[in-house]
Design a protein around this motif. Structure first.
Motif, short mmCIF file in Angstrom:
data_model
loop_
_atom_site.label_atom_id
_atom_site.label_comp_id
_atom_site.label_asym_id
_atom_site.label_seq_id
_atom_site.Cartn_x
_atom_site.Cartn_y
_atom_site.Cartn_z
N ARG A 1 37.97 -70.44 -0.83
CA ARG A 1 39.21 -70.09 -1.52
C ARG A 1 38.88 -69.43 -2.85
O ARG A 1 38.04 -69.92 -3.61
N ASN A 2 39.55 -68.33 -3.14
CA ASN A 2 39.34 -67.56 -4.37
C ASN A 2 40.46 -67.92 -5.35
O ASN A 2 41.64 -67.72 -5.06
N LEU B 1 41.54 -66.55 -7.96
CA LEU B 1 42.40 -65.45 -8.40
C LEU B 1 43.40 -65.08 -7.31
O LEU B 1 44.53 -64.67 -7.60
N GLN B 2 42.98 -65.24 -6.05
CA GLN B 2 43.92 -65.03 -4.95
C GLN B 2 45.00 -66.11 -4.99
O GLN B 2 46.19 -65.82 -4.83
N MET C 1 46.01 -67.77 -7.59
CA MET C 1 46.88 -67.50 -8.73
C MET C 1 47.86 -66.37 -8.40
O MET C 1 49.05 -66.44 -8.71
N GLY C 2 47.36 -65.33 -7.75
CA GLY C 2 48.23 -64.22 -7.36
C GLY C 2 49.32 -64.70 -6.42
O GLY C 2 50.50 -64.37 -6.59
N ASP C 3 48.94 -65.49 -5.44
CA ASP C 3 49.93 -66.03 -4.50
C ASP C 3 50.98 -66.86 -5.25
O ASP C 3 52.18 -66.77 -4.98
N ILE D 1 51.85 -66.67 -8.46
CA ILE D 1 52.71 -65.82 -9.28
C ILE D 1 53.75 -65.11 -8.42
O ILE D 1 54.94 -65.04 -8.76
N ALA D 2 53.30 -64.60 -7.29
CA ALA D 2 54.24 -63.92 -6.39
C ALA D 2 55.34 -64.87 -5.92
O ALA D 2 56.48 -64.46 -5.72
N LEU E 1 56.86 -67.04 -7.53
CA LEU E 1 57.80 -67.43 -8.58
C LEU E 1 59.10 -66.62 -8.54
O LEU E 1 60.10 -67.03 -9.11
N ARG E 2 59.04 -65.44 -7.91
CA ARG E 2 60.21 -64.56 -7.92
C ARG E 2 60.62 -64.22 -6.49
O ARG E 2 59.78 -63.92 -5.65
N PRO F 1 46.78 -74.33 -2.24
CA PRO F 1 46.19 -75.05 -1.11
C PRO F 1 45.80 -76.47 -1.51
O PRO F 1 45.53 -76.76 -2.67
#
Lengths: 464, 464
Positions: B231-232, B234-235, B237-239, B241-242, B244-245, B360
């Protein structure tokens, strides 16, 4: 003196001279040859000069060759008859940040006892690739010391930009194709199968890497004035990153999987025969759930399936405290590991199209292309491969494994294309070497038995 | 001398003394009072001392008061009769990075002509809040110079941690509630309605801010070994953030909108009567598509709807070149602007639950709570409000607007709770002041007519 006696004498010399071999490795490690940081350009040159001088001391015709980036080191020790091999390694290392996570100075190697009785050599480059390349140099030194010669003709090529994507290798190979011509190429930048089992790697993933900058507003904004209405570049970047992966772990870019050749059943069967512990592989690093495609086992995820990774991500206010800014720009470093059949340029284009389609129409994106190299798959019927496997099996007392690797060694494809020759990937690193991470280490047994392995491989290659 | 004659004389003095007023403002700006950066702690104290000394020069009983953070400045100029007001401003400023985007030294104010004939005072804090708070100080100075006294009793409170979320304000207000008691509070940290129309703000959004750290593996990994399977961060975190909206611009956190009181129809009608150009608001900053909830007009998005913004995002390799690391950790600074009826602690808890449910199961998250303040809505029937609107209308020749603001001024809620008094938000900043951004500016007309406005407001408050 039979070849068997010679080998025994050379191995004996290796064992006795190990402390001196370590001293030389430490000297090389202390040179801070971080290729991606401009401040270390002179260090890279110093490392190249150090290697050329060391090779000359062994009787190689060796020199430092300028490129548009960091220099190459080329050395030759030609024989009148028999096969001629080319050995490749790289003297550059990864950056050391985050420095605070290092327990000791990254460029001052220390020996630390390991719970299993082995000893770790801890330093940046201890494994990747200074420790690995010196196993070969020390094997040559031992042959020379005991017999005055090498069993086969040997050329070496040490690169200084492997960690930067080898930007100057292709023109250099074009210029030196005749000089570097060989019957087989050996590359020492890979892992053993496990702690006790050596391996020769025959599949290498390719790599496409990109830096991207997303721009929304034309300046940073205050969320107290614009919050909600103005597009936030970090939100857009987050949305984009999330869009790269499907819930099943597959990459969600249109056309990403186009052209992939399935793993041959024979190879899969061989891999399945290898002892591999999916859970242990992940639990060793504190994880438990595989992140890749859910319908592939972990070993295939890392060796035979393409990946998408975010390596760096930044934007907005990253300092102490808090700043309620709506950042105008967001940055990321992203790469894709490729497998047999994927076209790097098509993957790059597909990624760019995906990003452009994902971001809002009033935002923009700038791409910086970094590396692009296809995956490579090597012929399995080579006599050099057979002899190397035999020599490794003899040294380690375990049948050497034929393996894949999740890493990318673009030079393999370049050697094939420009020198017309397959490469054998033989390395003695171990899974837990923390390469590219703080507290990188190389086991003393990797170094010692690595030298001994090359002593045996050089002898095996000389046999009919 | 009638009050009208006095006002004229004081205004005349303001006009003539403007160059001296500017010199004093520049002195204050040159003190680098960045409250969120530890290196500037002494600068913050210097700014407080400078203000206290300046107030004493005007006859205020003024002093610097220590807190657990940066000090407060308190000054009193009491009158025998009539109302007593408390004026609040803050002497701390935002960090200046990215410094390279500043056209001039952020702490060396320069005067630049503007296309509209006005002049910009360019510097960090020129607008937020040094320029604004000095409009009031200079108005007091002019009253004293001309009449020897102020029309009403005045206390001032200058804070040094507004940009850091006012962590020491609550205990300070508790300790000084009697000393700071007033009939009305004036806060000068807001915008005019537009370039020519003054405004008093009666709605202020609340703020919840968080720093978060997501951890996946227990160390940084090499994507050549673990890419795809590990598991990355930054991936992840991106998931997150996405997640949230929603696609319609609304915030996707369960319970986020709970308790919100709808905007009163009367207020909405008034706002709709204000000239506001949705397209121009965004095109001024290079955007065209509103990012908030698609079923609310832009003005309601920024004044009356809650938001979620990512202010900072970082992780992995952010230096020169490329590093194929799978980062173990990802960091973000995130805030929510709140509206009337939202409970900050409930929003905070809902956000934390959302993040925990999103990442995760083998990853973890650490939260650092920063600020938490509810939105505040002020009574519209106050005589202080009526008198202030009248004075502003007189100075600017335009009917002063009753407005909202997207910003958060937590002190408003604290004043209400701890001093039992509503606050009137009167400021002379303009939309294009680039506060919190490089090249922050305050218009000379904001400064000059701001001083004149306070001259008139002080007089109006003295009337029956």
């Amino acid at each position: 003196m039979t070849m068997g006696d010679k080998i025994d004498a050379v191995l004996d010399h290796v064992d006795k001279a190990l402390p001196l071999s370590l001293e030389r490795l430490f000297e090389l490690i202390r040179i801070k040859s971080v290729s991606t940081e401009a401040a270390h350009a002179q260090d890279c040159r110093d490392a190249a000069e150090w290697l050329a001088q060391d090779l000359r001391g062994l009787g190689f015709d060796a020199s430092v060759r300028d490129t548009d980036g960091h220099p190459m080191v080329v050395g030759h020790n030609r024989a009148d008859a028999g096969p001629h091999i080319l050995f490749y390694g790289h003297y550059d290392v990864q950056p050391v940040d985050p420095l605070r996570l290092w327990e000791t100075d990254p460029f001052e190697p220390v020996m630390k006892p390991l719970p299993n009785g082995d000893t770790a050599i801890v330093a940046r480059g201890a494994s990747d690739d200074k420790g690995q390349l010196m196993t070969f140099v020390e094997a040559c030194r031992a042959w020379k010391a005991v017999t005055g010669e090498l069993p086969v003709g040997v050329s070496v090529l040490f690169e200084g930009e492997e960690e930067a994507g080898s930007p100057n290798l292709m023109p250099f190979l074009d210029k030196t194709a005749d000089e570097l011509a060989a019957d087989a190429i050996f590359v020492c930048d890979t892992d053993m199968w496990d702690r006790d089992t050596p391996a020769v790697i025959t599949m290498v993933r390719g790599l496409v890497s990109q830096e991207i900058e997303i721009t929304c507003a034309d300046r940073d904004l205050h969320s107290g004035i614009y919050g909600n209405a103005a597009r936030n570049a970090l939100q857009v970047m987050g949305d984009m990153i999330a869009s790269l992966r499907n819930a099943d772990g597959s990459v969600a870019i249109d056309g990403f999987y186009d052209g992939i050749r399935p793993l041959p059943d024979a190879v899969r069967a061989q891999w399945q025969s290898l002892p591999f512990d999916d859970e242990g592989f992940l639990s060793d690093v504190g994880l438990s759930i595989p992140a890749g495609e859910t319908d592939f086992p972990v070993l295939e995820q890392v060796w035979a399936r393409p990946s998408c990774e975010i390596h760096g991500l930044w934007g907005g206010y990253m300092g102490d405290g808090f700043k309620t800014v709506i950042p105008a720009k967001a940055h990321a470093k992203i790469s894709f590991r490729l497998v047999d059949g994927q076209d790097p340029e098509k993957v790059r284009d597909a990624f760019k199209a995906h990003v452009r389609n994902t971001i809002p129409a009033d935002c923009s994106v700038t791409f910086t292309d970094i590396a692009a190299a296809p995956a490579t798959v090597m012929a399995l019927d080579s006599p050099f491969l057979r002899k190397s496997l035999g020599a490794l099996t003899e040294e380690w007392g375990r049948k050497a494994a034929l393996a894949g690797t999740g890493g990318s060694i673009p030079i393999i494809g370049e050697f094939k294309k420009r020198l017309g020759c397959d490469s054998l990937l033989v390395g003695f690193a171990r899974f837990d070497n923390r390469i590219h991470s703080p507290n990188e280490k190389y086991d003393l047994s990797s170094f010692h038995k690595g030298i001994r392995s090359w002593v045996r491989i050089l002898a095996a290659l000389a046999e009919d």
